[in-house]
Enzyme design. Structure first.
Site: not given
Ligand code: ACO
Length: 314
Positions: A112, A241, A271
């Site tokens: 990215c 980004h 993304n």
């Molecule tokens: N729909 C519904 N529920 C979901 C989903 C979904 N798509 N995905 C996860 N959950 C659930 C999980 O199972 C968890 O359930 P639990 O509490 O019963 O265990 C709950 O939601 C919370 O999950 P988390 O992973 O803690 O959620 P978080 O608030 O961290 O959000 C996310 C997840 C959106 C992926 C976030 O961490 C994020 O955006 N991180 C950055 C990742 C990123 O941008 N990566 C891209 C590549 S790198 C870059 O470009 C920088």
């Protein structure tokens, strides 16, 4: 020799097929409400038969048209991609032929952060006099490495391409650039194949990536502004980004930049990895928000991790 590398044209392209959050909720256990509130993403564009080179070609032709130059005038093509069409040859050489250019062309892989790394590389070619006109592209067909059954990643990514044409200039252009890498975060974000000829899918520890992205990019933004003797108020636009709206909001807050000075396209594009910054840039140039002479801060981070920033006078 030119003092600066200046953007003289931008272009982008998105494949026509749109997949909304509601569409995803029909095949995986998720909802528009969850995806929108956690990421800011509402939809993404996905390729059907188009390749990374196909997307790059249209973005590149749009950028060349805005720059008012022919492909034969290019001295170099750098294509940032995580999803090349083949192991070899480089997708950049496929693109070179597709647009009728004759200059050297190579791919660059920094996930990215790829567009920032490519822009920084192009800047060096121009500042040393090795090139005068350089095409820099970010193009991705990430949908091919997404596990569409994994709700923790399938909701985030999309396909697309963005491009810029850089030219040597004695005024304006890139004022400061910096790239960094720290390779110890393999387990936080990777494609899970061990051998290059195996198909793999994106695996991610979302929370860890989130924290590292906010902290690395906020610190880099502060350092960049300091190196240039500038404050955030002097920025006209931030073009970050497009990974997650909460990452963008946290960085903007830390460097005290209001959100109405931040270009945001992730709601429509998701993304798109190396394509996300040039796509956002092109959208804002073409809708008139970004104007010639304005000061922009571009920032990106990707797996590795690799991250970087470019501060420029547009
Ligand atoms: N729909 C519904 N529920 C979901 C989903 C979904 N798509 N995905 C996860 N959950 C659930 C999980 O199972 C968890 O359930 P639990 O509490 O019963 O265990 C709950 O939601 C919370 O999950 P988390 O992973 O803690 O959620 P978080 O608030 O961290 O959000 C996310 C997840 C959106 C992926 C976030 O961490 C994020 O955006 N991180 C950055 C990742 C990123 O941008 N990566 C891209 C590549 S790198 C870059 O470009 C920088």
């Amino acid at each position: 020799m030119s003092k600066f590398a200046r953007i003289i044209g931008t272009g982008s392209y998105l494949p026509p097929e749109i997949v909304t959050n509601n569409d995803l909720s029909k095949t995986i256990d998720t909802s528009d409400e969850w995806i929108s509130s956690r990421t800011g993403i509402k939809q993404r564009h996905i390729v059907s038969t188009e390749t990374t080179c196909d997307l790059a070609q249209i973005a590149a032709e749009n950028a060349l048209e805005m720059a008012g130059i022919k492909s034969t005038e290019l001295d170099l093509i750098i294509l940032a991609t995580t999803t090349p069409d083949k192991i070899f040859p480089a997708t950049a050489t496929l693109l070179q032929t597709a647009i009728g250019a004759t200059c050297p062309a190579f791919d660059l892989q920094a996930v990215c952060a790829g567009f920032i790394f490519a822009l920084t590389t192009a800047e060096q070619y121009i500042k040393t006099g090795a090139a005068e006109k350089v095409l820099v592209i970010g193009s991705e067909t990430l949908s091919r490495i997404v596990d569409w059954n994994d709700r923790s990643t399938a909701i985030l990514f999309g396909d697309g391409a963005g491009a810029v044409v850089l030219s040597g200039s004695n005024e304006g252009g890139i004022l400061h650039s910096k790239i960094l890498s720290d390779g110890k975060y393999l387990s936080a974000l990777q494609v899970n194949n061990n051998y290059i000829n195996q198909t793999g899918f994106i695996q991610m520890s979302g929370n860890e990536v989130f924290k590292i992205a906010v902290s690395s990019l906020s610190t880099l933004a502060e350092e960049t502004l300091k190196s240039c003797g500038m404050t955030a108020e002097q920025l006209d636009w931030m073009v970050p980004h497009q990974a997650n709206i909460r990452i963008i909001v946290a960085i903007a807050k830390r460097i005290k930049t209001p959100l109405d000075k931040v270009i945001i396209t992730l709601d429509k594009h998701g993304n798109t990895s190396a394509a996300s910054i040039p796509l956002a840039l092109d959208v804002a140039v073409r809708d008139g928000r970004i104007q010639k002479g304005q000061t922009l801060l571009l920032e990106g981070i990707g797996a590795g991790f690799s991250w970087g920033s470019v501060l420029l006078k547009f």
